[in-house]
Design a protein around this motif. Structure first.
Motif, PDB file in Angstrom:
ATOM      1  N   LYS A 134       0.818  -1.210   0.000  1.00  0.00           N
ATOM      2  CA  LYS A 134       0.000   0.000   0.000  1.00  0.00           C
ATOM      3  C   LYS A 134       0.850   1.257   0.000  1.00  0.00           C
ATOM      4  N   HIS A 135       1.979   1.254   0.731  1.00  0.00           N
ATOM      5  CA  HIS A 135       2.697   2.493   0.977  1.00  0.00           C
ATOM      6  C   HIS A 135       4.021   2.653   0.228  1.00  0.00           C
ATOM      7  N   GLU A 136       4.670   1.554  -0.164  1.00  0.00           N
ATOM      8  CA  GLU A 136       6.034   1.688  -0.669  1.00  0.00           C
ATOM      9  C   GLU A 136       6.117   2.480  -1.975  1.00  0.00           C
ATOM     10  N   ILE A 137       5.076   2.429  -2.781  1.00  0.00           N
ATOM     11  CA  ILE A 137       5.107   3.164  -4.050  1.00  0.00           C
ATOM     12  C   ILE A 137       5.016   4.671  -3.821  1.00  0.00           C
ATOM     13  N   LEU A 138       4.514   5.089  -2.656  1.00  0.00           N
ATOM     14  CA  LEU A 138       4.332   6.500  -2.351  1.00  0.00           C
ATOM     15  C   LEU A 138       5.559   7.122  -1.712  1.00  0.00           C
ATOM     16  N   LEU A 139       6.383   6.320  -1.051  1.00  0.00           N
ATOM     17  CA  LEU A 139       7.453   6.838  -0.202  1.00  0.00           C
ATOM     18  C   LEU A 139       8.801   6.790  -0.906  1.00  0.00           C
ATOM     19  N   ASN A 140       9.493   7.908  -0.899  1.00  0.00           N
ATOM     20  CA  ASN A 140      10.818   7.996  -1.501  1.00  0.00           C
ATOM     21  C   ASN A 140      11.738   8.832  -0.626  1.00  0.00           C
ATOM     22  N   GLU A 141      13.025   8.483  -0.651  1.00  0.00           N
ATOM     23  CA  GLU A 141      14.014   9.238   0.099  1.00  0.00           C
ATOM     24  C   GLU A 141      14.099  10.668  -0.435  1.00  0.00           C
ATOM     25  N   ASN A 142      14.312  11.619   0.482  1.00  0.00           N
ATOM     26  CA  ASN A 142      14.451  13.050   0.176  1.00  0.00           C
ATOM     27  C   ASN A 142      13.147  13.709  -0.265  1.00  0.00           C
ATOM     28  N   GLU A 143      12.011  13.019  -0.113  1.00  0.00           N
ATOM     29  CA  GLU A 143      10.713  13.605  -0.406  1.00  0.00           C
ATOM     30  C   GLU A 143       9.972  13.899   0.895  1.00  0.00           C
ATOM     31  N   SER A 144       8.976  14.804   0.809  1.00  0.00           N
ATOM     32  CA  SER A 144       8.225  15.217   2.005  1.00  0.00           C
ATOM     33  C   SER A 144       6.762  14.797   1.877  1.00  0.00           C
ATOM     34  N   TYR A 145       6.120  14.533   3.035  1.00  0.00           N
ATOM     35  CA  TYR A 145       4.770  13.980   3.034  1.00  0.00           C
ATOM     36  C   TYR A 145       3.960  14.466   4.240  1.00  0.00           C
ATOM     37  N   TYR A 146       2.636  14.465   4.043  1.00  0.00           N
ATOM     38  CA  TYR A 146       1.693  14.506   5.160  1.00  0.00           C
ATOM     39  C   TYR A 146       1.297  13.061   5.433  1.00  0.00           C
ATOM     40  N   ILE A 147       1.295  12.672   6.694  1.00  0.00           N
ATOM     41  CA  ILE A 147       0.902  11.310   7.066  1.00  0.00           C
ATOM     42  C   ILE A 147      -0.172  11.391   8.146  1.00  0.00           C
ATOM     43  N   TYR A 148      -1.285  10.719   7.903  1.00  0.00           N
ATOM     44  CA  TYR A 148      -2.425  10.746   8.828  1.00  0.00           C
ATOM     45  C   TYR A 148      -2.756   9.332   9.295  1.00  0.00           C
ATOM     46  N   LYS A 149      -3.106   9.221  10.547  1.00  0.00           N
ATOM     47  CA  LYS A 149      -3.496   7.948  11.171  1.00  0.00           C
ATOM     48  C   LYS A 149      -2.375   6.915  11.176  1.00  0.00           C
ATOM     49  N   SER A 150      -1.169   7.351  11.444  1.00  0.00           N
ATOM     50  CA  SER A 150      -0.113   6.387  11.788  1.00  0.00           C
ATOM     51  C   SER A 150      -0.222   6.147  13.285  1.00  0.00           C
ATOM     52  N   GLN A 151       0.622   5.293  13.818  1.00  0.00           N
ATOM     53  CA  GLN A 151       0.613   5.066  15.259  1.00  0.00           C
ATOM     54  C   GLN A 151       2.032   4.900  15.762  1.00  0.00           C
ATOM     55  N   LEU A 152       2.191   4.994  17.068  1.00  0.00           N
ATOM     56  CA  LEU A 152       3.509   4.865  17.669  1.00  0.00           C
ATOM     57  C   LEU A 152       3.670   3.479  18.267  1.00  0.00           C
ATOM     58  N   SER A 153       4.818   2.873  17.998  1.00  0.00           N
ATOM     59  CA  SER A 153       5.115   1.552  18.563  1.00  0.00           C
ATOM     60  C   SER A 153       6.455   1.601  19.285  1.00  0.00           C
ATOM     61  N   VAL A 154       6.574   0.839  20.339  1.00  0.00           N
ATOM     62  CA  VAL A 154       7.803   0.807  21.134  1.00  0.00           C
ATOM     63  C   VAL A 154       8.918   0.141  20.332  1.00  0.00           C
ATOM     64  N   ILE A 155      10.098   0.752  20.356  1.00  0.00           N
ATOM     65  CA  ILE A 155      11.245   0.210  19.629  1.00  0.00           C
ATOM     66  C   ILE A 155      12.024  -0.746  20.524  1.00  0.00           C
ATOM     67  N   LYS A 156      12.351  -1.900  19.994  1.00  0.00           N
ATOM     68  CA  LYS A 156      13.254  -2.789  20.722  1.00  0.00           C
ATOM     69  C   LYS A 156      14.639  -2.157  20.751  1.00  0.00           C
ATOM     70  N   SER A 157      15.317  -2.275  21.869  1.00  0.00           N
ATOM     71  CA  SER A 157      16.565  -1.541  22.106  1.00  0.00           C
ATOM     72  C   SER A 157      17.621  -1.792  21.023  1.00  0.00           C
ATOM     73  N   ASN A 158      17.660  -2.999  20.457  1.00  0.00           N
ATOM     74  CA  ASN A 158      18.671  -3.319  19.449  1.00  0.00           C
ATOM     75  C   ASN A 158      18.489  -2.532  18.153  1.00  0.00           C
ATOM     76  N   PHE A 159      17.317  -1.965  17.946  1.00  0.00           N
ATOM     77  CA  PHE A 159      17.027  -1.252  16.702  1.00  0.00           C
ATOM     78  C   PHE A 159      16.771   0.234  16.945  1.00  0.00           C
ATOM     79  N   LYS A 160      17.187   0.748  18.090  1.00  0.00           N
ATOM     80  CA  LYS A 160      16.936   2.145  18.429  1.00  0.00           C
ATOM     81  C   LYS A 160      18.105   3.004  17.949  1.00  0.00           C
ATOM     82  N   HIS A 161      17.823   3.949  17.039  1.00  0.00           N
ATOM     83  CA  HIS A 161      18.869   4.801  16.483  1.00  0.00           C
ATOM     84  C   HIS A 161      18.962   6.158  17.171  1.00  0.00           C
ATOM     85  N   PHE A 162      17.858   6.586  17.810  1.00  0.00           N
ATOM     86  CA  PHE A 162      17.814   7.885  18.455  1.00  0.00           C
ATOM     87  C   PHE A 162      17.278   7.722  19.877  1.00  0.00           C
TER      88      PHE A 162
END
Length: 245
Positions: free
Chosen positions: A66-94
């Motif tokens: 559904k989403h990969e065709i819309l998303l590209n690096e260095n492009e900007s977007y409005y995103i509605y109705k996403s959600q937040l999920s807890v990151i496992k520590s091994n994959f936390k970059h920030f």
């Protein structure tokens, strides 16, 4: 989707998904399962809002169609109705507990008026990295003049994987030197540049979303896999500023 009612990333509430965010995709890569060859887990991204806040975002494999065709690096977007999920520590970059997840209900729309940083670079000085002011667990941006470099070499990693690496010595504007190791595709990119630009005496390297470690009192810089971006003598503000200093 209410484009006039945008929530900044620092103000997101994990208990809700009825918010609109306005972001730029700084980095995008496919996340694979290291334990199952060929299995794709999803699309990983680093996104940034107009305040310069950087955050991780994920499109899991079942929602990629559904989403990969819309998303590209260095492009900007409005995103509605996403959600937040807890990151496992091994994959936390920030230094953030949550990542943005795009699911079936999420809407994505191209944004043509993003008013923020071009690349989202936040440079840390060598002194701050060596002095413990930068957390070793997270990604770091750094810049230096390539004072020395060595030819690429091969080594065998854990699980028997063959990897290529090259060592550099970087010099910052304060005269501090740190060793830097670039691996695999980043090694190829750097070595390819110095081989094809032998006439350039002064090479400045900016590493975005890099990594570092400390061992026996020594600090070594390196790339992190997939997320890192190299700027080699690029015509960008940060490198121009470094050269004038």
């Amino acid at each position: 989707m209410d484009e006039n009612n945008v929530t900044f990333l620092n103000n997101l509430d994990w208990r809700s998904k009825l918010f609109t965010i306005k972001i730029k995709v700084l980095r995008l890569w496919i996340r694979v399962n290291p334990k199952r060859e060929g299995e794709i887990l999803g699309t990983e991204m680093v996104v940034m809002d107009e305040q310069g806040t950087r955050m991780q975002a994920t499109v899991w494999s079942k929602f990629m169609k559904k989403h990969e065709i819309l998303l590209n690096e260095n492009e900007s977007y409005y995103i509605y109705k996403s959600q937040l999920s807890v990151i496992k520590s091994n994959f936390k970059h920030f230094d953030k507990e949550h990542a943005i997840s795009l699911n079936f209900d999420t809407s994505v729309k191209k944004c043509e008026n993003f008013d923020g940083s071009l690349y989202g670079i936040r440079l840390a000085s060598f002194e701050s990295i060596k002095g413990g002011e930068v957390d070793v667990k997270y990604r770091v941006d750094f810049i230096g003049y390539v004072d020395e470099w060595s030819e690429p070499e091969m080594t065998k990693m854990k699980m028997g994987k063959d990897s290529k690496y090259m060592n550099l010595q970087l010099l910052d504007e304060e005269g501090i030197k740190l060793n830097c190791t670039l691996w695999d595709e980043y090694c190829d990119e750097m070595f390819g540049y110095v081989q094809s630009h032998k006439e350039e005496v002064h090479v400045v390297l900016l590493v975005q979303f890099g990594s570092f470690n400390k061992y026996k009192g020594k600090t070594t810089l390196s790339n992190a896999f997939h997320i890192t971006r190299l700027f080699i003598n690029a015509d960008i503000e940060e490198i121009r500023s470094f050269r004038t200093k």
